[in-house]
Design a protein around this motif. Structure first.
Motif, PDB file in Angstrom:
ATOM      1  N   LYS A  20       0.817  -1.212   0.000  1.00 16.70           N
ATOM      2  CA  LYS A  20       0.000   0.000   0.000  1.00 16.70           C
ATOM      3  C   LYS A  20       0.852   1.265   0.000  1.00 16.70           C
ATOM      4  O   LYS A  20       0.496   2.244  -0.647  1.00 16.70           O
ATOM      5  CB  LYS A  20      -0.962   0.005   1.191  1.00 16.70           C
ATOM      6  CG  LYS A  20      -2.157  -0.879   0.984  1.00 16.70           C
ATOM      7  CD  LYS A  20      -3.198  -0.652   2.057  1.00 16.70           C
ATOM      8  CE  LYS A  20      -4.464  -1.422   1.693  1.00 16.70           C
ATOM      9  NZ  LYS A  20      -5.577  -1.079   2.569  1.00 16.70           N
ATOM     10  N   ASP A  27      -0.425   7.763  -6.028  1.00 12.01           N
ATOM     11  CA  ASP A  27      -1.772   8.346  -5.910  1.00 12.01           C
ATOM     12  C   ASP A  27      -2.861   7.404  -6.406  1.00 12.01           C
ATOM     13  O   ASP A  27      -3.851   7.831  -7.006  1.00 12.01           O
ATOM     14  CB  ASP A  27      -1.868   9.695  -6.644  1.00 12.01           C
ATOM     15  CG  ASP A  27      -0.997  10.750  -6.004  1.00 12.01           C
ATOM     16  OD1 ASP A  27      -0.908  10.763  -4.757  1.00 12.01           O
ATOM     17  OD2 ASP A  27      -0.395  11.559  -6.741  1.00 12.01           O
ATOM     18  N   LEU A  29      -4.270   5.133  -4.185  1.00 13.43           N
ATOM     19  CA  LEU A  29      -5.145   4.947  -3.036  1.00 13.43           C
ATOM     20  C   LEU A  29      -5.605   6.297  -2.507  1.00 13.43           C
ATOM     21  O   LEU A  29      -4.859   7.278  -2.547  1.00 13.43           O
ATOM     22  CB  LEU A  29      -4.415   4.194  -1.918  1.00 13.43           C
ATOM     23  CG  LEU A  29      -3.909   2.799  -2.245  1.00 13.43           C
ATOM     24  CD1 LEU A  29      -3.215   2.209  -1.031  1.00 13.43           C
ATOM     25  CD2 LEU A  29      -5.016   1.906  -2.743  1.00 13.43           C
ATOM     26  N   ASP A  30      -6.839   6.341  -1.973  1.00 11.63           N
ATOM     27  CA  ASP A  30      -7.328   7.565  -1.356  1.00 11.63           C
ATOM     28  C   ASP A  30      -6.848   7.645   0.091  1.00 11.63           C
ATOM     29  O   ASP A  30      -6.098   6.779   0.555  1.00 11.63           O
ATOM     30  CB  ASP A  30      -8.857   7.673  -1.458  1.00 11.63           C
ATOM     31  CG  ASP A  30      -9.601   6.607  -0.666  1.00 11.63           C
ATOM     32  OD1 ASP A  30      -8.995   5.950   0.223  1.00 11.63           O
ATOM     33  OD2 ASP A  30     -10.803   6.432  -0.926  1.00 11.63           O
ATOM     34  N   GLU A  31      -7.283   8.682   0.813  1.00 12.11           N
ATOM     35  CA  GLU A  31      -6.819   8.890   2.187  1.00 12.11           C
ATOM     36  C   GLU A  31      -7.228   7.776   3.144  1.00 12.11           C
ATOM     37  O   GLU A  31      -6.639   7.610   4.208  1.00 12.11           O
ATOM     38  CB  GLU A  31      -7.297  10.243   2.725  1.00 12.11           C
ATOM     39  CG  GLU A  31      -8.797  10.405   2.792  1.00 12.11           C
ATOM     40  CD  GLU A  31      -9.433  10.869   1.483  1.00 12.11           C
ATOM     41  OE1 GLU A  31     -10.666  10.938   1.431  1.00 12.11           O
ATOM     42  OE2 GLU A  31      -8.710  11.147   0.507  1.00 12.11           O
ATOM     43  N   ASP A  32      -8.246   6.971   2.756  1.00 13.52           N
ATOM     44  CA  ASP A  32      -8.686   5.846   3.583  1.00 13.52           C
ATOM     45  C   ASP A  32      -7.995   4.539   3.214  1.00 13.52           C
ATOM     46  O   ASP A  32      -8.293   3.492   3.773  1.00 13.52           O
ATOM     47  CB  ASP A  32     -10.198   5.670   3.463  1.00 13.52           C
ATOM     48  CG  ASP A  32     -10.964   6.873   3.991  1.00 13.52           C
ATOM     49  OD1 ASP A  32     -10.528   7.450   5.013  1.00 13.52           O
ATOM     50  OD2 ASP A  32     -11.985   7.243   3.376  1.00 13.52           O
ATOM     51  N   ALA A  34      -8.250   3.088   0.226  1.00 14.06           N
ATOM     52  CA  ALA A  34      -9.035   2.374  -0.792  1.00 14.06           C
ATOM     53  C   ALA A  34      -8.616   2.857  -2.178  1.00 14.06           C
ATOM     54  O   ALA A  34      -8.115   3.974  -2.341  1.00 14.06           O
ATOM     55  CB  ALA A  34     -10.526   2.636  -0.575  1.00 14.06           C
ATOM     56  N   LEU A  35      -8.828   1.993  -3.182  1.00 15.86           N
ATOM     57  CA  LEU A  35      -8.525   2.390  -4.556  1.00 15.86           C
ATOM     58  C   LEU A  35      -9.280   3.659  -4.906  1.00 15.86           C
ATOM     59  O   LEU A  35     -10.474   3.773  -4.651  1.00 15.86           O
ATOM     60  CB  LEU A  35      -8.908   1.281  -5.530  1.00 15.86           C
ATOM     61  CG  LEU A  35      -7.918   0.138  -5.685  1.00 15.86           C
ATOM     62  CD1 LEU A  35      -8.510  -0.944  -6.573  1.00 15.86           C
ATOM     63  CD2 LEU A  35      -6.600   0.628  -6.241  1.00 15.86           C
ATOM     64  N   ASP A  36      -8.573   4.596  -5.494  1.00 13.63           N
ATOM     65  CA  ASP A  36      -9.156   5.873  -5.892  1.00 13.63           C
ATOM     66  C   ASP A  36      -9.308   5.864  -7.410  1.00 13.63           C
ATOM     67  O   ASP A  36      -8.360   6.139  -8.139  1.00 13.63           O
ATOM     68  CB  ASP A  36      -8.252   7.017  -5.441  1.00 13.63           C
ATOM     69  CG  ASP A  36      -8.872   8.374  -5.688  1.00 13.63           C
ATOM     70  OD1 ASP A  36     -10.073   8.443  -5.990  1.00 13.63           O
ATOM     71  OD2 ASP A  36      -8.138   9.369  -5.582  1.00 13.63           O
ATOM     72  N   GLY A  37     -10.478   5.480  -7.891  1.00 12.39           N
ATOM     73  CA  GLY A  37     -10.720   5.416  -9.329  1.00 12.39           C
ATOM     74  C   GLY A  37     -10.409   4.050  -9.902  1.00 12.39           C
ATOM     75  O   GLY A  37     -10.202   3.074  -9.183  1.00 12.39           O
ATOM     76  N   GLU A  38     -10.379   4.001 -11.225  1.00 13.91           N
ATOM     77  CA  GLU A  38     -10.112   2.754 -11.949  1.00 13.91           C
ATOM     78  C   GLU A  38      -8.696   2.811 -12.500  1.00 13.91           C
ATOM     79  O   GLU A  38      -8.296   3.806 -13.114  1.00 13.91           O
ATOM     80  CB  GLU A  38     -11.118   2.616 -13.091  1.00 13.91           C
ATOM     81  CG  GLU A  38     -11.062   1.269 -13.762  1.00 13.91           C
ATOM     82  CD  GLU A  38     -12.202   1.084 -14.747  1.00 13.91           C
ATOM     83  OE1 GLU A  38     -11.893   0.842 -15.921  1.00 13.91           O
ATOM     84  OE2 GLU A  38     -13.369   1.193 -14.337  1.00 13.91           O
ATOM     85  N   HIS A  39      -7.932   1.758 -12.275  1.00 18.01           N
ATOM     86  CA  HIS A  39      -6.532   1.728 -12.697  1.00 18.01           C
ATOM     87  C   HIS A  39      -6.254   0.441 -13.453  1.00 18.01           C
ATOM     88  O   HIS A  39      -6.855  -0.598 -13.177  1.00 18.01           O
ATOM     89  CB  HIS A  39      -5.606   1.836 -11.488  1.00 18.01           C
ATOM     90  CG  HIS A  39      -5.829   3.080 -10.693  1.00 18.01           C
ATOM     91  ND1 HIS A  39      -5.252   4.274 -11.032  1.00 18.01           N
ATOM     92  CD2 HIS A  39      -6.590   3.324  -9.610  1.00 18.01           C
ATOM     93  CE1 HIS A  39      -5.630   5.198 -10.175  1.00 18.01           C
ATOM     94  NE2 HIS A  39      -6.456   4.640  -9.303  1.00 18.01           N
TER      95      HIS A  39
END
Length: 62
Positions: A20, A27, A29-32, A34-39
């Motif tokens: 992680k 960038d 993962l988000d601040e929590d 969790a995945l931030d968007g689709e990668h």
């Protein structure tokens, strides 16, 4: 270097996790955490037990 165990992921595939902390640096993962968007990533077998993983920029119109 992080050592990761290969795991069964279903569908006849095997996977390995990415730390992680490394995903935060990209960038992904988000601040929590969790995945931030689709990668998407390209995984390429280089031979002799070596693979490369490259994060791809995908056009949202695809």
């Amino acid at each position: 270097m992080a050592i990761r165990k290969l795991q069964e992921v279903g569908g006849g595939s095997t996977g390995v996790t990415i730390p992680k902390d490394d995903l935060v640096l990209e960038d992904i993962l988000d601040e929590d955490g969790a995945l931030d968007g689709e990668h998407h990533a390209h995984v390429n077998y280089e031979g002799d037990g070596e693979w490369t993983v490259k994060l791809l920029e995908m056009d949202s119109g695809q």
